[in-house]
Design an enzyme around this catalytic site. Sequence first.
Site, PDB file in Angstrom:
ATOM      1  N   ASP A   8       0.868  -1.177   0.000  1.00  0.00           N
ATOM      2  CA  ASP A   8       0.000   0.000   0.000  1.00  0.00           C
ATOM      3  C   ASP A   8       0.909   1.233   0.000  1.00  0.00           C
ATOM      4  O   ASP A   8       2.136   1.106  -0.177  1.00  0.00           O
ATOM      5  CB  ASP A   8      -1.003  -0.036   1.166  1.00  0.00           C
ATOM      6  CG  ASP A   8      -0.359   0.279   2.516  1.00  0.00           C
ATOM      7  OD1 ASP A   8       0.894   0.343   2.593  1.00  0.00           O
ATOM      8  OD2 ASP A   8      -1.105   0.459   3.491  1.00  0.00           O
ATOM      9  N   CYS A  65       3.241  -2.971   4.076  1.00  0.00           N
ATOM     10  CA  CYS A  65       2.475  -1.758   4.386  1.00  0.00           C
ATOM     11  C   CYS A  65       3.291  -0.987   5.426  1.00  0.00           C
ATOM     12  O   CYS A  65       4.489  -1.224   5.555  1.00  0.00           O
ATOM     13  CB  CYS A  65       1.048  -2.079   4.836  1.00  0.00           C
ATOM     14  SG  CYS A  65       0.875  -3.012   6.367  1.00  0.00           S
ATOM     15  N   THR A  67       3.204  -0.982   8.773  1.00  0.00           N
ATOM     16  CA  THR A  67       3.646  -1.848   9.869  1.00  0.00           C
ATOM     17  C   THR A  67       3.724  -3.320   9.473  1.00  0.00           C
ATOM     18  O   THR A  67       4.329  -4.116  10.201  1.00  0.00           O
ATOM     19  CB  THR A  67       2.655  -1.770  11.040  1.00  0.00           C
ATOM     20  OG1 THR A  67       1.362  -2.178  10.544  1.00  0.00           O
ATOM     21  CG2 THR A  67       2.556  -0.357  11.601  1.00  0.00           C
ATOM     22  N   HIS A  98       9.305 -23.773  10.140  1.00  0.00           N
ATOM     23  CA  HIS A  98       8.340 -24.396  11.047  1.00  0.00           C
ATOM     24  C   HIS A  98       6.882 -24.181  10.636  1.00  0.00           C
ATOM     25  O   HIS A  98       6.039 -25.008  10.958  1.00  0.00           O
ATOM     26  CB  HIS A  98       8.522 -23.849  12.467  1.00  0.00           C
ATOM     27  CG  HIS A  98       9.754 -24.389  13.138  1.00  0.00           C
ATOM     28  ND1 HIS A  98      10.011 -24.236  14.477  1.00  0.00           N
ATOM     29  CD2 HIS A  98      10.816 -25.096  12.637  1.00  0.00           C
ATOM     30  CE1 HIS A  98      11.156 -24.823  14.796  1.00  0.00           C
ATOM     31  NE2 HIS A  98      11.678 -25.331  13.682  1.00  0.00           N
ATOM     32  N   HIS A 133       6.418 -30.536  12.159  1.00  0.00           N
ATOM     33  CA  HIS A 133       5.838 -29.235  11.791  1.00  0.00           C
ATOM     34  C   HIS A 133       4.724 -29.397  10.763  1.00  0.00           C
ATOM     35  O   HIS A 133       3.785 -28.608  10.728  1.00  0.00           O
ATOM     36  CB  HIS A 133       6.928 -28.303  11.264  1.00  0.00           C
ATOM     37  CG  HIS A 133       8.053 -28.135  12.235  1.00  0.00           C
ATOM     38  ND1 HIS A 133       7.877 -27.533  13.462  1.00  0.00           N
ATOM     39  CD2 HIS A 133       9.352 -28.526  12.182  1.00  0.00           C
ATOM     40  CE1 HIS A 133       9.023 -27.561  14.130  1.00  0.00           C
ATOM     41  NE2 HIS A 133       9.937 -28.162  13.370  1.00  0.00           N
TER      42      HIS A 133
HETATM   43  C1  RB5 Z   1      -1.439   3.288   6.341  1.00  0.00           C
HETATM   44  O1  RB5 Z   1      -1.305   4.533   6.934  1.00  0.00           O
HETATM   45  C2  RB5 Z   1      -1.189   2.191   7.358  1.00  0.00           C
HETATM   46  O2  RB5 Z   1      -2.269   2.109   8.231  1.00  0.00           O
HETATM   47  C3  RB5 Z   1      -0.953   0.869   6.668  1.00  0.00           C
HETATM   48  O3  RB5 Z   1       0.123   0.990   5.777  1.00  0.00           O
HETATM   49  C4  RB5 Z   1      -0.600  -0.301   7.554  1.00  0.00           C
HETATM   50  O4  RB5 Z   1       0.412   0.023   8.452  1.00  0.00           O
HETATM   51  C5  RB5 Z   1      -1.731  -0.964   8.205  1.00  0.00           C
HETATM   52  O5  RB5 Z   1      -1.604  -1.930   8.955  1.00  0.00           O
END
Ligand code: RB5
Length: 149
Positions: A8, A65, A67, A98, A133
């Site tokens: 994203d 993304c 995080t 695993h 596993h």
């Molecule tokens: C976008 O701002 C952010 O929320 C997205 O990239 C991601 O981290 C969501 O989990």
Amino acid sequence: MKIAVAVDHGGYGLKKQVLQWLSAAGHEALDLGTDSPESVDYPDFAVRLAQVVANGECEHGILVCGTGIGMSITANRVAGVRAALCTDPYMARMSRAHNDANVLCMGERVVGPGLARAIVEAFLEQPFEGGRHARRVEKIMALDREDRE
Ligand code: RB5
């Protein structure tokens, strides 16, 4: 290997580099977007990628993304997908060895490009160990079948 890549706007900065690393390692990449830093909804990209992994078009997928959390939550809702959010190469290796993870998730706001590359390489180089596993992974996959009944 054929590997799908989707990001994203929070992971857009890493996408070109991930594609380059895959090509340098001799893999074929399927670029599923996004194609600009414009804000988009990560579930749209996670589902698209999860589907091409689940239907066998691609052996593995890489999602980025901000995080890695939203991508991993979404991808794991698609039957047949085992998405692992990894923040270091050890986690990436173990997710393959695993858990037989077939999708790697990372957060561009969490890992720098050098660490991201080491995570991608560890994920792609490590085979599944099978054995005990395999029994555990099969128990996860049985949940997908229960969902459909
Ligand atoms: C976008 O701002 C952010 O929320 C997205 O990239 C991601 O981290 C969501 O989990």
